[in-house]
Scaffold this active site. Sequence first.
Site, PDB file in Angstrom:
ATOM      1  N   ALA A 127       0.810  -1.233   0.000  1.00 34.64           N
ATOM      2  CA  ALA A 127       0.000   0.000   0.000  1.00 34.64           C
ATOM      3  C   ALA A 127       0.838   1.276   0.000  1.00 34.64           C
ATOM      4  CB  ALA A 127      -0.995   0.018   1.155  1.00 34.64           C
ATOM      5  N   GLY A 129       1.764   2.724  -2.710  1.00 31.69           N
ATOM      6  CA  GLY A 129       1.341   3.506  -3.874  1.00 31.69           C
ATOM      7  C   GLY A 129       1.932   3.032  -5.193  1.00 31.69           C
ATOM      8  N   LYS A 130       2.389   1.770  -5.234  1.00 28.65           N
ATOM      9  CA  LYS A 130       3.005   1.241  -6.454  1.00 28.65           C
ATOM     10  C   LYS A 130       2.008   1.175  -7.611  1.00 28.65           C
ATOM     11  CE  LYS A 130       4.111  -2.575  -4.389  1.00 28.65           C
ATOM     12  NZ  LYS A 130       3.482  -2.195  -3.110  1.00 28.65           N
ATOM     13  N   THR A 132      -0.745   2.771  -7.995  1.00 31.14           N
ATOM     14  CA  THR A 132      -1.146   4.127  -8.366  1.00 31.14           C
ATOM     15  C   THR A 132      -0.071   4.760  -9.239  1.00 31.14           C
ATOM     16  OG1 THR A 132      -2.230   4.204  -6.201  1.00 31.14           O
ATOM     17  CG2 THR A 132      -2.010   6.288  -7.380  1.00 31.14           C
ATOM     18  N   GLU A 200       5.471  -4.004 -11.485  1.00 27.70           N
ATOM     19  CA  GLU A 200       5.216  -3.834 -10.060  1.00 27.70           C
ATOM     20  C   GLU A 200       5.936  -4.954  -9.311  1.00 27.70           C
ATOM     21  OE1 GLU A 200       1.486  -3.125  -7.006  1.00 27.70           O
ATOM     22  OE2 GLU A 200       1.092  -4.021  -8.940  1.00 27.70           O
TER      23      GLU A 200
HETATM   24  N1  LIG Z   1      -0.113   9.491  -2.482  1.00 25.36           N
HETATM   25  C1  LIG Z   1      -1.210   8.946  -1.978  1.00 25.36           C
HETATM   26  N2  LIG Z   1      -1.928   9.587  -1.036  1.00 25.36           N
HETATM   27  C2  LIG Z   1      -3.023   9.007  -0.506  1.00 25.36           C
HETATM   28  N3  LIG Z   1      -3.519   7.796  -0.869  1.00 25.36           N
HETATM   29  C3  LIG Z   1      -2.832   7.105  -1.799  1.00 25.36           C
HETATM   30  C4  LIG Z   1      -1.661   7.631  -2.404  1.00 25.36           C
HETATM   31  N4  LIG Z   1      -1.203   6.720  -3.295  1.00 25.36           N
HETATM   32  C5  LIG Z   1      -2.055   5.689  -3.247  1.00 25.36           C
HETATM   33  N5  LIG Z   1      -3.043   5.923  -2.377  1.00 25.36           N
HETATM   34  C6  LIG Z   1      -4.134   5.010  -2.003  1.00 25.36           C
HETATM   35  O1  LIG Z   1      -3.575   4.064  -1.102  1.00 25.36           O
HETATM   36  C7  LIG Z   1      -4.051   2.757  -1.381  1.00 25.36           C
HETATM   37  C8  LIG Z   1      -2.861   1.877  -1.748  1.00 25.36           C
HETATM   38  O2  LIG Z   1      -2.309   2.325  -2.963  1.00 25.36           O
HETATM   39  P1  LIG Z   1      -1.806   1.306  -4.069  1.00 25.36           P
HETATM   40  O3  LIG Z   1      -1.354   2.092  -5.233  1.00 25.36           O
HETATM   41  O4  LIG Z   1      -2.827   0.254  -4.297  1.00 25.36           O
HETATM   42  O5  LIG Z   1      -0.546   0.675  -3.284  1.00 25.36           O
HETATM   43  P2  LIG Z   1       0.339  -0.612  -3.621  1.00 25.36           P
HETATM   44  O6  LIG Z   1       0.114  -0.956  -5.058  1.00 25.36           O
HETATM   45  O7  LIG Z   1       1.732  -0.180  -3.325  1.00 25.36           O
HETATM   46  O8  LIG Z   1      -0.112  -1.679  -2.689  1.00 25.36           O
HETATM   47  C9  LIG Z   1      -5.083   2.892  -2.482  1.00 25.36           C
HETATM   48  O9  LIG Z   1      -6.351   2.981  -1.883  1.00 25.36           O
HETATM   49  C10 LIG Z   1      -4.683   4.197  -3.171  1.00 25.36           C
HETATM   50  O10 LIG Z   1      -5.791   4.842  -3.762  1.00 25.36           O
HETATM   51  N1  LIG Z   2       6.213 -11.768  -2.572  1.00 30.89           N
HETATM   52  C1  LIG Z   2       5.056 -11.224  -2.126  1.00 30.89           C
HETATM   53  C2  LIG Z   2       4.484 -10.145  -2.765  1.00 30.89           C
HETATM   54  C3  LIG Z   2       3.291  -9.641  -2.287  1.00 30.89           C
HETATM   55  N2  LIG Z   2       2.716 -10.196  -1.199  1.00 30.89           N
HETATM   56  C4  LIG Z   2       1.432  -9.690  -0.720  1.00 30.89           C
HETATM   57  C5  LIG Z   2       1.484  -8.359  -0.024  1.00 30.89           C
HETATM   58  C6  LIG Z   2       0.139  -7.782  -0.306  1.00 30.89           C
HETATM   59  O1  LIG Z   2      -0.817  -8.273   0.628  1.00 30.89           O
HETATM   60  C7  LIG Z   2      -0.212  -8.329  -1.678  1.00 30.89           C
HETATM   61  C8  LIG Z   2       0.020  -7.376  -2.815  1.00 30.89           C
HETATM   62  O2  LIG Z   2       0.975  -6.432  -2.488  1.00 30.89           O
HETATM   63  P1  LIG Z   2       0.816  -4.855  -2.793  1.00 30.89           P
HETATM   64  O3  LIG Z   2       0.902  -4.737  -4.270  1.00 30.89           O
HETATM   65  O4  LIG Z   2      -0.490  -4.390  -2.270  1.00 30.89           O
HETATM   66  O5  LIG Z   2       1.973  -4.229  -2.073  1.00 30.89           O
HETATM   67  O6  LIG Z   2       0.587  -9.488  -1.837  1.00 30.89           O
HETATM   68  C9  LIG Z   2       3.328 -11.258  -0.563  1.00 30.89           C
HETATM   69  O7  LIG Z   2       2.804 -11.758   0.463  1.00 30.89           O
HETATM   70  N3  LIG Z   2       4.478 -11.760  -1.041  1.00 30.89           N
END
Ligand SMILES: Nc1ncnc2c1ncn2[C@@H]1O[C@H](COP(=O)(O)OP(=O)(O)O)[C@@H](O)[C@H]1O
Ligand SMILES: Nc1ccn([C@H]2C[C@H](O)[C@@H](COP(=O)(O)O)O2)c(=O)n1
Length: 332
Positions: A127, A129-130, A132, A200
Amino acid sequence: MAAERCAAGPRDDAGSRGDAGADPTGDPGAGTGAEPAPPQSAGAEEVMARRRKGRAGAVRCGPAAAGWAMWRRGAAWAWGRRGAGTAVPGTAVPGPSAGAPLSAAAHKHLIKKDAGKRIICIEGNIASGKTTCLDYFAQTTSIEVLKEPLAKWRNVRGHNILGLMYQDASRWGITLQTYVQLTMLEQHTRPMISPIRMMERSIHSAKHVFVENLYRSGKMPEVDYAVLSEWFDWIQNNTDVSVDLIVYLQTSPKVCYERLKTRCREEEKVIPLEYLEAIHELYEEWLIKRALFEVSCPVLVIGADHDMQKMVEKYEENRDQILNPANRQRCL
Ligand SMILES: Nc1ncnc2c1ncn2[C@@H]1O[C@H](COP(=O)(O)OP(=O)(O)O)[C@@H](O)[C@H]1O
Ligand SMILES: Nc1ccn([C@H]2C[C@H](O)[C@@H](COP(=O)(O)O)O2)c(=O)n1
């Protein structure tokens, strides 16, 4: 630490109706927040010191700690006979398969990406922001974007192994990471359809962050860690999983925790802040401190605790550095 309930807001729980919730082998506390599935890991220095002595590098948390400690002492003896250094990829002591010259047969498997093509991996905590970030570049640039194959992890012939892992990491961590390694290998070796590919995460973070965390926290037995490491070494030596640039979205675990709650993925509701702290520490060890594992490409670090508007500014500031290697100055 009890996992908080997801706040109201955007949800991302598609495909989460797998068999995880009904898993009879699952941790009875899982899902209630009673016991966090993946605990914090030991520090790099501690792990290195133990490995140097030929001991296992994991710290067991939880009720079965004493039993695990005894089991680990036995395992450490067996490991010590092979040589402690073989357990640590990226250190001076090569593993059994690392460094060995490739035979002609091995070369047959070598899949080289086309010259002139570039692979950029977006790395960061859960989470951070990858996705995004990838969405932003996909919308504003003509590149190939490969997101993490999360849908596959949530549905392997009907089994949601991501969900199972969060229910009981000791039982299902190896299952998930074996499949993550396979699916990431598939991503890395897929023919490129554009001169620039943005991915990603990678097979490298899967091994150096997630597998490492399971191992260090005592949720993955040393024998499983050894088998996955052998697979990883073979893949590195016989296929092209190289990366040209890592963009590390560096966040504080607390910010990720807030974003995680906003995103509200069904499987991730049990994740405590401590898990995000452990994952953060391993990212820092791998990409910033370079404590345990080799990083074989430049790393561009982008602070990512900011709001979306500021992040877009940062992406624009760094656009050239990310997409054009000739403009790279601020990489580690
Ligand atoms: N810069 C930011 N500020 C606030 N919220 C964000 C930001 N970037 C992403 N988010 C929100 O945070 C959550 C996680 O982002 P996401 O891109 O899915 O992260 P990841 O792919 O790294 O797991 C989503 O709900 C997204 O909309
Ligand atoms: N090698 C990995 C990669 C990812 N995960 C898990 C972590 C999260 O719950 C989900 C997706 O990751 P995000 O893109 O939201 O950072 O997958 C894992 O357990 N092992």
